[in-house]
Every structure is written in C-alpha cells, then in structure tokens.
Design an enzyme around this catalytic site. Structure first.
Site, PDB file in Angstrom:
ATOM      1  N   ASN A  78      82.490  17.926  83.864  1.00  0.00           N
ATOM      2  CA  ASN A  78      81.095  18.365  83.865  1.00  0.00           C
ATOM      3  C   ASN A  78      80.212  17.171  83.561  1.00  0.00           C
ATOM      4  OD1 ASN A  78      80.966  21.079  84.425  1.00  0.00           O
ATOM      5  ND2 ASN A  78      81.001  21.755  82.298  1.00  0.00           N
ATOM      6  N   ALA A 131      87.486  28.602  84.238  1.00  0.00           N
ATOM      7  CA  ALA A 131      88.725  28.975  83.552  1.00  0.00           C
ATOM      8  C   ALA A 131      88.478  28.940  82.056  1.00  0.00           C
ATOM      9  CB  ALA A 131      89.834  28.010  83.932  1.00  0.00           C
ATOM     10  N   GLY A 180      94.700  15.570  80.533  1.00  0.00           N
ATOM     11  CA  GLY A 180      93.829  16.593  79.970  1.00  0.00           C
ATOM     12  C   GLY A 180      94.364  17.973  80.271  1.00  0.00           C
ATOM     13  N   GLY A 195      93.205  20.838  79.335  1.00  0.00           N
ATOM     14  CA  GLY A 195      92.189  21.854  79.063  1.00  0.00           C
ATOM     15  C   GLY A 195      92.260  22.944  80.129  1.00  0.00           C
ATOM     16  N   GLU A 244      79.275  18.196  75.744  1.00  0.00           N
ATOM     17  CA  GLU A 244      79.025  17.223  76.816  1.00  0.00           C
ATOM     18  C   GLU A 244      77.520  17.014  77.054  1.00  0.00           C
ATOM     19  OE1 GLU A 244      82.637  17.825  79.888  1.00  0.00           O
ATOM     20  OE2 GLU A 244      81.553  19.656  79.422  1.00  0.00           O
ATOM     21  N   SER A 280      81.000  26.392  78.797  1.00  0.00           N
ATOM     22  CA  SER A 280      81.817  25.423  78.062  1.00  0.00           C
ATOM     23  C   SER A 280      81.064  24.889  76.836  1.00  0.00           C
ATOM     24  CB  SER A 280      82.224  24.280  78.987  1.00  0.00           C
ATOM     25  OG  SER A 280      81.090  23.729  79.600  1.00  0.00           O
ATOM     26  N   ASN A 322      74.059  25.624  80.352  1.00  0.00           N
ATOM     27  CA  ASN A 322      74.875  25.265  79.182  1.00  0.00           C
ATOM     28  C   ASN A 322      74.083  25.173  77.870  1.00  0.00           C
ATOM     29  OD1 ASN A 322      76.520  25.015  81.434  1.00  0.00           O
ATOM     30  ND2 ASN A 322      77.845  23.521  80.455  1.00  0.00           N
ATOM     31  N   LYS A 333      75.674  20.304  90.546  1.00  0.00           N
ATOM     32  CA  LYS A 333      76.379  20.914  89.404  1.00  0.00           C
ATOM     33  C   LYS A 333      75.688  20.530  88.101  1.00  0.00           C
ATOM     34  CE  LYS A 333      79.599  23.301  87.378  1.00  0.00           C
ATOM     35  NZ  LYS A 333      80.754  22.810  86.717  1.00  0.00           N
TER      36      LYS A 333
HETATM   37  O1  KPL Z   1      80.212  24.889  84.465  1.00  0.00           O
HETATM   38  C1  KPL Z   1      79.941  25.801  83.716  1.00  0.00           C
HETATM   39  C2  KPL Z   1      80.281  25.585  82.291  1.00  0.00           C
HETATM   40  O2  KPL Z   1      80.436  26.534  81.541  1.00  0.00           O
HETATM   41  O3  KPL Z   1      80.421  24.410  81.916  1.00  0.00           O
HETATM   42  C3  KPL Z   1      79.223  27.027  84.208  1.00  0.00           C
HETATM   43  C4  KPL Z   1      78.957  26.905  85.684  1.00  0.00           C
HETATM   44  C5  KPL Z   1      77.914  27.150  83.480  1.00  0.00           C
HETATM   45  C6  KPL Z   1      80.035  28.280  84.061  1.00  0.00           C
HETATM   46  O4  KPL Z   1      80.144  28.754  82.780  1.00  0.00           O
END
Ligand code: KPL
Length: 309
Positions: free
Chosen positions: A107, A133, A7, A9, A270, A258, A196, A188
């Site tokens: 995630n 990132a 991956g 990404g 996701e 994301s 999200n 998380k």
């Molecule tokens: O994990 C994240 C995502 O964008 O998937 C956060 C913590 C919300 C940061 O943007």
C-alpha cells in the site's frame, strides 16, 4: 516457478496459497527462523451475478527461511509494509541471483527511490492489488474482497516480464500488465488516502464511510488528491475519484481497513507512505492539501499514543 515471498502478512499469504494452487513452488522469507509453516485459507470466489461465495477451508504447507531457496528463486515477491521494504531488501540482497526479477507490492508509494539505488541490476516490477485479505491469527487467512491487480515494469530490464501478469491472472484474477504502473499506484493511493485514515480515526468499518457525515471530508480529500495527480500528469477529476472511492467503500463495506487494524493492534501504520507521500508530492507542486494534512496529523497522534503507553 520457484518463488520466494518476503512477508507472511495477509496479502503475501493470499498470493502464496493461490500461486501454490497453480503448482508453483512457494518459499517464504519471514522475520522468524522457522523452516516451515502451514496456513488455512478461507477463500472466496465471485459468481456470475458478482456475489462473493465462500469456499471450503484449504490447508497449505510452506517452507521458509532457507537461503538456498532464495538463490534458486526465479521470482522474488516483496509484500512487506512500505516502511519495511528497505530492511527486507538488505536481509536477502546478497543471496538473490543476478537478473532475478523482484516484484514489490505494498500500500502507498515512496519506496521507489531507495529501491532504484539499491537494485541497480535486477529487473524491478511494482504491483498494486485491490484483493482484500485478513489474517485473524498466525494460521488463518480470510480472503475478504475481490478486486483487480496491476503489474508493471519499474525499470528498463523489467519490460520483458509482462507474462508474469498472466501467471498472476491464472492464480488470482483479474490481473493485468500496465504500461505505466505509477498510474494504478496513484489510483490506489487515492483510495487509501480517503478510506484508511478516516476508518482508523473513527474506528469504523469501511462501509460506515458511506454515511452522510463523511461526505464533505471525502469530497475534499478527493479534490486535493486529484489536484496533485493532475500535477503529476494524470488526467483524473475529483468527481471520478470520489466515485471510485464510493465504489470501493461499498465493495469493502464489512472490512476493517489495514490502517484501522494497525491502530487497533498498536502497530506502526503506513500513513507516511499514503497521505505522507501525497503531502510530499503536493509540496513539490506547490499545492495546498489541508484536509489530508489534518488526517495525517490525526493518525500520527494515534500512533504516538501507542508509544506513550
Ligand atoms: O487497501 C485497503 C486497505 O485496507 O488498506 C482498502 C482498499 C481500503 C480496503 O480495506
């Protein structure tokens, strides 16, 4: 170490560059058949006053898609999206040496059952990171946010790999070993359930969720997630979760989540592994999660709109 990353990404590339800086040999397995590629990392570090300081861009060259490199790898890191884990494992499974540890970092939750039945002999580790990132194009990675990473064993044979947390810490601090990796995975998940879907539905940066119009919905999301987490055996309160969510919203204010990016680029999200996983666990415990169910439906509708175009 010889490491293969599945991956390419944003998160996979960020870890690749930081591990390469520590002189580890990084090889990628990607969906293309390219034998190599380069990445420019726009990195950042935290200064003593906790401010993020950008570093000068740095170029990294990686080899990729070489079956022999997979067989020689001492560690496999899977950073594809949750819904791609099954396919990614099928692609490389026959080439991984027996007893090579496999670390899965994505995630959301819910890939564990498949992984358990597919990888019976290998040491399996799960990881979760709050490093952020962004990949604006195929050649660049921007390191946009700093945060902790947790690693932990998923099966008995991975218990002896706690030293990997130190290796990761050297590459991109802070990183720690957690005796129950499901706990940071749930923490998380709670953050992702809150930020999200809302940022994707309202097409906004994370920071906008700090405005008063989102207070009630975020509070209810946290209440529902806390109830499910408590039923799973974790001693959290809705208040504490909301505080954590508020802190992440502030720390990642300029980020597009994301899920926002997936919706914007008309990609699959996701959601089924974030809010969808929460809803599945809520059903098992007989807990009502109406706000999360509404958000799940809204994101599914947005995804459906891509399909209709
Ligand atoms: O994990 C994240 C995502 O964008 O998937 C956060 C913590 C919300 C940061 O943007």
């Amino acid at each position: 170490m010889q490491i293969t990353i599945l991956g390419a990404g944003a998160i996979g590339c960020l870890w690749a560059c930081r591990l390469a800086k520590q002189d580890h040999h990084i090889h990628f397995w990607t969906r293309t058949d390219k034998p190599s590629f380069s990445i420019v990392l726009n990195d950042c570090v935290q200064t003593k006053d906790h401010a993020q300081t950008p570093l000068a861009p740095e170029l990294f060259d990686f080899t990729s898609n070489n079956i022999q490199s997979i067989a020689k790898s001492e560690l496999i890191i899977i950073t594809v999206k949750a819904f791609q884990v099954e396919q990614a494992l099928n692609d490389i499974f026959d080439h991984i040496a027996p007893h090579t540890p496999i670390m899965i970092m994505h995630n959301g939750m819910g890939t564990q059952q498949h992984v358990k039945t597919r990888l019976v002999d290998h040491p399996i580790l799960y990881a979760t990171t709050s490093q952020a990132a962004f990949k604006p194009n195929k050649e660049h990675i921007n390191h946009t946010g700093l945060g902790p990473t947790w690693l932990g064993a998923f099966n008995q044979s991975a218990q002896g790999f706690a030293s990997l947390a130190e290796l990761f810490h050297q590459a991109l601090a802070p990183c720690g070993w957690h005796h129950d990796i499901n706990e940071p995975l749930w923490q998380k998940l709670a953050i992702n359930c809150a930020i999200n879907p809302l940022s994707a539905i309202h097409r906004c940066q994370n920071g906008e969720l700090a405005t008063p119009q989102f207070h009630a919905v975020l509070t209810q999301v946290c209440h529902e997630v806390a109830a499910v987490m408590q039923a799973e055996g974790y001693a959290v309160t809705a208040k504490k979760l909301k505080q954590t969510v508020d802190t992440v919203i502030k720390a990642t204010a300029a980020n597009y989540s994301s899920m926002y990016q997936d919706i914007f680029q008309q990609r699959k999200t996701e959601i089924d592994y974030i809010t969808g996983y929460l809803i599945t666990r809520a059903k098992v415990h007989g807990i009502a999660v109406p706000m999360n169910t509404q958000l799940w439906q809204d994101v599914k509708l947005l995804e459906q709109n891509h399909d209709d175009k």
